[in-house]
Design a protein around this motif. Structure first.
Motif, PDB file in Angstrom:
ATOM      1  N   PRO A 263      10.613   0.136 -15.949  1.00  0.00           N
ATOM      2  CA  PRO A 263       9.678   1.274 -16.060  1.00  0.00           C
ATOM      3  C   PRO A 263       9.796   2.266 -14.913  1.00  0.00           C
ATOM      4  O   PRO A 263       9.677   3.475 -15.119  1.00  0.00           O
ATOM      5  CB  PRO A 263       8.294   0.600 -16.080  1.00  0.00           C
ATOM      6  CG  PRO A 263       8.556  -0.772 -16.605  1.00  0.00           C
ATOM      7  CD  PRO A 263       9.900  -1.152 -16.037  1.00  0.00           C
ATOM      8  N   ILE A 264      10.044   1.767 -13.695  1.00  0.00           N
ATOM      9  CA  ILE A 264      10.183   2.680 -12.557  1.00  0.00           C
ATOM     10  C   ILE A 264      11.507   3.428 -12.645  1.00  0.00           C
ATOM     11  O   ILE A 264      11.590   4.616 -12.315  1.00  0.00           O
ATOM     12  CB  ILE A 264      10.066   1.918 -11.222  1.00  0.00           C
ATOM     13  CG1 ILE A 264       8.672   1.302 -11.097  1.00  0.00           C
ATOM     14  CG2 ILE A 264      10.336   2.849 -10.041  1.00  0.00           C
ATOM     15  CD1 ILE A 264       8.434   0.547  -9.794  1.00  0.00           C
ATOM     16  N   LYS A 265      12.562   2.756 -13.096  1.00  0.00           N
ATOM     17  CA  LYS A 265      13.844   3.439 -13.294  1.00  0.00           C
ATOM     18  C   LYS A 265      13.682   4.605 -14.264  1.00  0.00           C
ATOM     19  O   LYS A 265      14.118   5.727 -13.987  1.00  0.00           O
ATOM     20  CB  LYS A 265      14.884   2.452 -13.833  1.00  0.00           C
ATOM     21  CG  LYS A 265      15.438   1.501 -12.799  1.00  0.00           C
ATOM     22  CD  LYS A 265      16.264   0.391 -13.429  1.00  0.00           C
ATOM     23  CE  LYS A 265      17.430   0.920 -14.227  1.00  0.00           C
ATOM     24  NZ  LYS A 265      18.258  -0.183 -14.781  1.00  0.00           N
ATOM     25  N   VAL A 266      13.050   4.333 -15.394  1.00  0.00           N
ATOM     26  CA  VAL A 266      12.849   5.380 -16.403  1.00  0.00           C
ATOM     27  C   VAL A 266      12.000   6.519 -15.839  1.00  0.00           C
ATOM     28  O   VAL A 266      12.294   7.703 -16.044  1.00  0.00           O
ATOM     29  CB  VAL A 266      12.185   4.788 -17.660  1.00  0.00           C
ATOM     30  CG1 VAL A 266      11.788   5.894 -18.636  1.00  0.00           C
ATOM     31  CG2 VAL A 266      13.116   3.788 -18.335  1.00  0.00           C
ATOM     32  N   LYS A 267      10.964   6.153 -15.110  1.00  0.00           N
ATOM     33  CA  LYS A 267      10.069   7.165 -14.534  1.00  0.00           C
ATOM     34  C   LYS A 267      10.813   8.066 -13.560  1.00  0.00           C
ATOM     35  O   LYS A 267      10.633   9.292 -13.570  1.00  0.00           O
ATOM     36  CB  LYS A 267       8.899   6.466 -13.826  1.00  0.00           C
ATOM     37  CG  LYS A 267       7.826   7.403 -13.314  1.00  0.00           C
ATOM     38  CD  LYS A 267       6.641   6.617 -12.774  1.00  0.00           C
ATOM     39  CE  LYS A 267       5.515   7.548 -12.335  1.00  0.00           C
ATOM     40  NZ  LYS A 267       4.326   6.770 -11.862  1.00  0.00           N
ATOM     41  N   MET A 268      11.653   7.493 -12.711  1.00  0.00           N
ATOM     42  CA  MET A 268      12.396   8.283 -11.733  1.00  0.00           C
ATOM     43  C   MET A 268      13.459   9.152 -12.417  1.00  0.00           C
ATOM     44  O   MET A 268      13.657  10.315 -12.052  1.00  0.00           O
ATOM     45  CB  MET A 268      13.055   7.377 -10.700  1.00  0.00           C
ATOM     46  CG  MET A 268      12.087   6.707  -9.741  1.00  0.00           C
ATOM     47  SD  MET A 268      11.098   7.874  -8.759  1.00  0.00           S
ATOM     48  CE  MET A 268       9.506   7.739  -9.612  1.00  0.00           C
ATOM     49  N   ILE A 269      14.155   8.600 -13.391  1.00  0.00           N
ATOM     50  CA  ILE A 269      15.177   9.378 -14.107  1.00  0.00           C
ATOM     51  C   ILE A 269      14.546  10.585 -14.781  1.00  0.00           C
ATOM     52  O   ILE A 269      15.065  11.704 -14.711  1.00  0.00           O
ATOM     53  CB  ILE A 269      15.900   8.488 -15.140  1.00  0.00           C
ATOM     54  CG1 ILE A 269      16.790   7.464 -14.418  1.00  0.00           C
ATOM     55  CG2 ILE A 269      16.747   9.334 -16.088  1.00  0.00           C
ATOM     56  CD1 ILE A 269      17.398   6.422 -15.323  1.00  0.00           C
ATOM     57  N   ASP A 270      13.407  10.372 -15.440  1.00  0.00           N
ATOM     58  CA  ASP A 270      12.711  11.482 -16.099  1.00  0.00           C
ATOM     59  C   ASP A 270      12.221  12.514 -15.084  1.00  0.00           C
ATOM     60  O   ASP A 270      12.297  13.727 -15.329  1.00  0.00           O
ATOM     61  CB  ASP A 270      11.524  10.955 -16.918  1.00  0.00           C
ATOM     62  CG  ASP A 270      11.953  10.189 -18.159  1.00  0.00           C
ATOM     63  OD1 ASP A 270      13.133  10.330 -18.557  1.00  0.00           O
ATOM     64  OD2 ASP A 270      11.129   9.459 -18.731  1.00  0.00           O
ATOM     65  N   ALA A 271      11.731  12.039 -13.949  1.00  0.00           N
ATOM     66  CA  ALA A 271      11.219  12.959 -12.924  1.00  0.00           C
ATOM     67  C   ALA A 271      12.346  13.800 -12.338  1.00  0.00           C
ATOM     68  O   ALA A 271      12.195  15.011 -12.148  1.00  0.00           O
ATOM     69  CB  ALA A 271      10.519  12.166 -11.825  1.00  0.00           C
ATOM     70  N   ILE A 272      13.486  13.174 -12.073  1.00  0.00           N
ATOM     71  CA  ILE A 272      14.624  13.920 -11.520  1.00  0.00           C
ATOM     72  C   ILE A 272      15.139  14.921 -12.541  1.00  0.00           C
ATOM     73  O   ILE A 272      15.427  16.076 -12.210  1.00  0.00           O
ATOM     74  CB  ILE A 272      15.740  12.947 -11.098  1.00  0.00           C
ATOM     75  CG1 ILE A 272      15.269  12.075  -9.927  1.00  0.00           C
ATOM     76  CG2 ILE A 272      17.004  13.717 -10.698  1.00  0.00           C
ATOM     77  CD1 ILE A 272      16.208  10.928  -9.596  1.00  0.00           C
ATOM     78  N   ARG A 273      15.274  14.493 -13.791  1.00  0.00           N
ATOM     79  CA  ARG A 273      15.773  15.389 -14.834  1.00  0.00           C
ATOM     80  C   ARG A 273      14.874  16.616 -14.985  1.00  0.00           C
ATOM     81  O   ARG A 273      15.362  17.734 -15.174  1.00  0.00           O
ATOM     82  CB  ARG A 273      15.871  14.640 -16.164  1.00  0.00           C
ATOM     83  CG  ARG A 273      16.401  15.504 -17.318  1.00  0.00           C
ATOM     84  CD  ARG A 273      16.670  14.673 -18.551  1.00  0.00           C
ATOM     85  NE  ARG A 273      15.492  13.930 -18.961  1.00  0.00           N
ATOM     86  CZ  ARG A 273      15.491  12.637 -19.232  1.00  0.00           C
ATOM     87  NH1 ARG A 273      16.588  11.928 -19.115  1.00  0.00           N
ATOM     88  NH2 ARG A 273      14.373  12.027 -19.604  1.00  0.00           N
ATOM     89  N   SER A 274      13.572  16.416 -14.898  1.00  0.00           N
ATOM     90  CA  SER A 274      12.631  17.530 -15.079  1.00  0.00           C
ATOM     91  C   SER A 274      12.670  18.525 -13.927  1.00  0.00           C
ATOM     92  O   SER A 274      12.171  19.642 -14.055  1.00  0.00           O
ATOM     93  CB  SER A 274      11.210  16.993 -15.252  1.00  0.00           C
ATOM     94  OG  SER A 274      10.735  16.414 -14.045  1.00  0.00           O
ATOM     95  N   LYS A 275      13.248  18.119 -12.800  1.00  0.00           N
ATOM     96  CA  LYS A 275      13.264  18.991 -11.624  1.00  0.00           C
ATOM     97  C   LYS A 275      14.600  19.692 -11.403  1.00  0.00           C
ATOM     98  O   LYS A 275      14.782  20.395 -10.410  1.00  0.00           O
ATOM     99  CB  LYS A 275      12.898  18.174 -10.373  1.00  0.00           C
ATOM    100  CG  LYS A 275      11.434  17.759 -10.319  1.00  0.00           C
ATOM    101  CD  LYS A 275      11.115  17.050  -9.014  1.00  0.00           C
ATOM    102  CE  LYS A 275       9.638  16.721  -8.910  1.00  0.00           C
ATOM    103  NZ  LYS A 275       8.801  17.931  -8.803  1.00  0.00           N
ATOM    104  N   ILE A 276      15.567  19.503 -12.314  1.00  0.00           N
ATOM    105  CA  ILE A 276      16.872  20.144 -12.139  1.00  0.00           C
ATOM    106  C   ILE A 276      16.742  21.653 -12.282  1.00  0.00           C
ATOM    107  O   ILE A 276      16.180  22.165 -13.256  1.00  0.00           O
ATOM    108  CB  ILE A 276      17.889  19.613 -13.168  1.00  0.00           C
ATOM    109  CG1 ILE A 276      18.142  18.118 -12.944  1.00  0.00           C
ATOM    110  CG2 ILE A 276      19.218  20.369 -13.041  1.00  0.00           C
ATOM    111  CD1 ILE A 276      19.098  17.504 -13.953  1.00  0.00           C
ATOM    112  N   THR A 277      17.250  22.373 -11.288  1.00  0.00           N
ATOM    113  CA  THR A 277      17.309  23.834 -11.322  1.00  0.00           C
ATOM    114  C   THR A 277      18.699  24.244 -10.826  1.00  0.00           C
ATOM    115  O   THR A 277      19.455  23.422 -10.305  1.00  0.00           O
ATOM    116  CB  THR A 277      16.239  24.467 -10.418  1.00  0.00           C
ATOM    117  OG1 THR A 277      16.514  24.112  -9.049  1.00  0.00           O
ATOM    118  CG2 THR A 277      14.836  23.993 -10.790  1.00  0.00           C
ATOM    119  N   PHE A 278      19.024  25.518 -10.981  1.00  0.00           N
ATOM    120  CA  PHE A 278      20.286  26.005 -10.429  1.00  0.00           C
ATOM    121  C   PHE A 278      20.333  25.809  -8.913  1.00  0.00           C
ATOM    122  O   PHE A 278      21.387  25.539  -8.340  1.00  0.00           O
ATOM    123  CB  PHE A 278      20.488  27.480 -10.766  1.00  0.00           C
ATOM    124  CG  PHE A 278      20.900  27.729 -12.188  1.00  0.00           C
ATOM    125  CD1 PHE A 278      22.121  27.276 -12.662  1.00  0.00           C
ATOM    126  CD2 PHE A 278      20.078  28.427 -13.051  1.00  0.00           C
ATOM    127  CE1 PHE A 278      22.522  27.497 -13.966  1.00  0.00           C
ATOM    128  CE2 PHE A 278      20.458  28.653 -14.366  1.00  0.00           C
ATOM    129  CZ  PHE A 278      21.682  28.195 -14.823  1.00  0.00           C
TER     130      PHE A 278
END
Length: 343
Positions: free
Chosen positions: A119-134
């Motif tokens: 669950p923490i792996k999924v949470k971190m992956i989703d959080a990082i993906r949502s913060k991707i910017t140029f």
């Protein structure tokens, strides 16, 4: 049922009434460039409860209660940083709304992978993906290749970077130009580009999904597809590849699934024959278009009844097609019997 309503984060406080029974000495180290040795720069004790950690992680469970359990109450933690490990423990206890930067997210993801807490792996992956910017994409790509020791997780994160770039830039040349402008290492650029599917040319492979394409990016010759064709009460699925796509002006009032005058797709069939099929306007809101938001106003095209064949798995046991014989003699929907033809 009662435990589901308990806020376990309250037990992170020393005055919670339930004393800590395990201590972790988190030691931060840096590599000396000259001696190649690790030098300690800081350390801190982080306390917790064996039972709660063991309930969250099979690694902790084995360490504290397994057959080879340790009788120690004090453990050293290295190869991470103090803040990341503190936050990792807090997240296990259910703490929310934590202020995490990208670097700390990767450290926590690495810890969650080591301690097998999905669950923490999924949470971190989703959080990082949502913060991707140029602006931070290079930082995220560098962190994926530097901080993560799990090749599958690192590749997944780099693929997310690729998805972002493809969604906002488009072509491989534009993506490469951007990454080069960011002074990214050539090896890392190659690693990101290599994650694209060689057939459909998407970072999120569209195998067995509808083979539609945005009008500004026609399917290139050689793309492998499967095409359903129907004659009477029999339907066949042919293994094909794109030979040519001829575009034509799209009337502004053209409805979905309607043919475009002058538009055509030519398919090379596996038996050596050729099919020339009309080009149609397709929906741009299908569930498998992960990029539909940036391209919501773009026309998507195809010939209908065609899916990508990226994995090239022969689901037909060596057959060139699948025959579906319906109970009706016309093109109406019906229950059908599926026979797999093989050589």
């Amino acid at each position: 049922m009662v435990l589901k309503s308990v806020d376990f984060s309250q037990f992170l406080s020393e005055d919670s009434g339930i004393p800590f029974d395990i201590k972790f000495e988190v030691i931060e180290e840096v590599h000396d460039e000259f001696t190649k040795e690790k030098l300690e720069v800081d350390r801190k004790t982080v306390e917790a409860h064996r039972l709660l950690l063991s309930a969250a992680s099979p690694v902790f469970k084995q360490q504290f209660f397994g057959k080879m359990r340790s009788s120690k109450h004090h453990f050293e933690i290295k190869d991470t940083n103090i803040r990341a490990f503190e936050l990792f423990i807090q997240i296990i206890y259910g703490a929310e709304n934590l202020n995490l930067d990208i670097k700390v997210m990767f450290e926590i993801l690495d810890l969650a992978d080591f301690y097998i807490i999905e669950p923490i792996k999924v949470k971190m992956i989703d959080a990082i993906r949502s913060k991707i910017t140029f602006e931070n994409l290079k930082t995220i790509a560098d962190a994926a290749s530097t901080y993560m020791h799990h090749e599958e997780l690192a590749s997944g994160m780099l693929k997310n970077c690729g998805k972002f770039l493809q969604s906002n830039l488009g072509s491989s040349n534009q993506i490469i130009d951007f990454l080069q402008d960011e002074l990214m290492e050539p090896e890392l650029i190659d690693k990101i580009i290599d994650l694209k599917c060689e057939n459909c040319d998407y970072f999120e492979c569209k195998d067995n999904m509808l083979a539609t394409f945005p009008e500004h990016k026609p399917l290139r010759p050689g793309v492998k597809v499967k095409k359903w064709i129907r004659t009477g009460g029999e339907t066949q699925m042919l293994e094909c590849s794109i030979s040519k796509v001829s575009l034509a002006p799209i009337p502004p009032n053209l409805r979905l699934n309607m043919q475009i005058d002058g538009g055509e797709i030519v398919l090379a069939v596996s038996d050596g024959s050729e099919m020339r099929l009309p080009l149609k306007k397709m929906s741009n809101n299908e569930f498998d278009h992960w990029y539909s938001s940036p391209l919501s106003s773009v026309n998507f095209l195809s010939t209908g009844g065609m899916i990508f064949r990226c994995k090239d798995k022969d689901i037909l046991s060596g057959a060139g097609y699948m025959r579906i014989t319906t109970n009706l003699g016309d093109d109406r929907d019906s229950d059908c019997n599926i026979d797999y033809d093989s050589d």
